[in-house]
Design an enzyme around this catalytic site. Structure first.
Site: not given
Ligand code: GLY
Length: 377
Positions: A132, A154, A196, A238, A248, A252, A256, A259, A263, A277
């Site tokens: 957990r 993430k 990035e 960041k 998010e 946040r 993206n 992205h 994606h 990527h």
């Molecule tokens: N890579 C985007 C984020 O961490 O929100």
């Protein structure tokens, strides 16, 4: 070179939780000093990219890292996995989990992820669900993971239906970004990571973007101080964003930028290395800017500047640069349904008013998107 430390401070269970990101040179061989507080007298599992067990030069750095960790811990067990996106799935996750459990771990045990974004994401996800939730440390070894995926919590794996659709938020307790290890990175990986880096200037910091336009050649020559500035700056931007919005619910999502397109593009490539990527992100960001200027959110000259810096960095800027992927407009729009920003079939994209000012555009008109992608293909 002095070590730079960025602290990420978040609220957790009504208390403040904070973790450091260390950025500097040759940090891995003295990791025991940096990590002492987190790993002393603990059982450690290092989940690492098998790249580090097959390349002689890198092997040395990795061996020294493991040796320094062994100095202060009860035991260290290694799990090697492949670092490509094809590894980032539930089957590999189950293997990692069963193997980690076989080392008789307890809740004091700690996972160290040593590798690029895929390793950090899958190892972090394993840490978030094992017993957990156990602690983990990120040691990102690619530019992309040092400036983005290792920070912010993430974690997750891909589904057949899309990228990163299975996962959790689980923050690391520390991150070590060692500039030295980037020098052994394949050129393609380093350039992909630069996409990035550019993203941060475009989202929030025009002067950083201006500086990248001037300095990108020195950065590609691995100028240590410039690289340290790049990584520190990106991690600070960041950190500022996720401190305000860890899960998010709002801003946040700006991280993206590009992205949603990226994606979708990556999933057309089946994660087999045809497109990686950061390259998909480069195309995705250019598409977000082209879409922004087509519908008068931003100027055409800003879009030209953006395309230019990606071109000069030898990154793809258009779907036309990847003809092998056989993308059609309708299959692409279909993929957007699985984007995590989509609500009630309404699409959300990150667009730009100008360089340094991204914004969240909800309820993007599908017909406009179709018209735009038709022109792009
Ligand atoms: N890579 C985007 C984020 O961490 O929100």
């Amino acid at each position: 070179m002095k070590i730079e430390t960025i602290n990420v401070s978040l609220k957790k269970d009504l208390e403040l939780f904070s973790y450091p990101i260390f950025v500097g040179n040759n940090l891995l061989t003295r990791a025991d000093n940096l990590l002492n507080k987190y790993i002393k007298n603990k059982k450690i599992i290092i989940i690492h990219d098998c790249f580090f067990s097959s390349k002689p030069v890198l092997d040395e750095t990795f061996k020294e890292f493991v040796k320094s960790i062994k100095e202060i811990t009860i035991s260290v067990n290694l799990i090697a996995i492949s670092g490509g996106d094809q590894t980032k799935n539930m089957i590999e996750l189950t293997n990692i989990i069963e193997k980690t459990l076989s080392y008789e771990i307890d809740r004091e045990c700690l996972i160290i992820a040593f590798g690029g974004g895929v390793i950090g994401d899958i190892a972090g996800f394993a840490a978030s669900i094992l017993l957990r939730g156990i602690k983990f440390i990120n040691v990102p070894t690619t530019l992309l993971s040092q400036v983005d995926s290792s920070v912010g919590g993430k974690t997750g794996v891909n589904s057949k239906l899309g990228k990163n659709l299975i996962g959790s938020f689980h923050q690391p307790v520390a991150v070590i970004a060692d500039i030295n290890i980037l020098k052994s990175l394949p050129d393609r990986e380093f350039r992909a990571g630069f996409a990035e880096v550019i993203k941060y200037g475009l989202i929030k910091d025009k002067s950083f973007f201006n500086w990248l336009e001037l300095e990108f050649e020195n950065i590609f020559k691995y100028d240590d101080l410039k690289l340290q500035k790049v990584i520190t700056k990106c991690c600070q931007i960041k950190a500022d964003i996720i401190q305000e919005d860890e899960k998010e619910y709002g801003n946040r999502a700006l991280l993206n930028l590009g992205h949603t397109f990226a994606h979708a593009i990556e999933s057309f490539g089946n994660y087999d290395g045809k497109i990686i990527h950061g390259e998909a992100v480069a195309i995705g960001i250019c598409m977000a800017f082209k879409f922004s200027s087509k519908y008068s959110f931003c100027s055409r000259s800003d879009t030209e500047r953006v395309i230019n810096i990606f071109k000069k960095s030898k990154l793809p800027t258009s779907l036309k640069d990847i003809p092998d992927l056989s993308i059609t407009t309708l299959t692409m729009v279909e993929k957007f349904k699985y984007d995590k920003k989509t609500r009630n079939n309404k699409l959300t994209f990150i667009l730009n008013h100008q360089i340094g000012e991204a914004f969240i555009k909800h309820d993007v008109n599908v017909n406009e998107l179709i018209e735009f992608i038709n022109e792009e293909i």
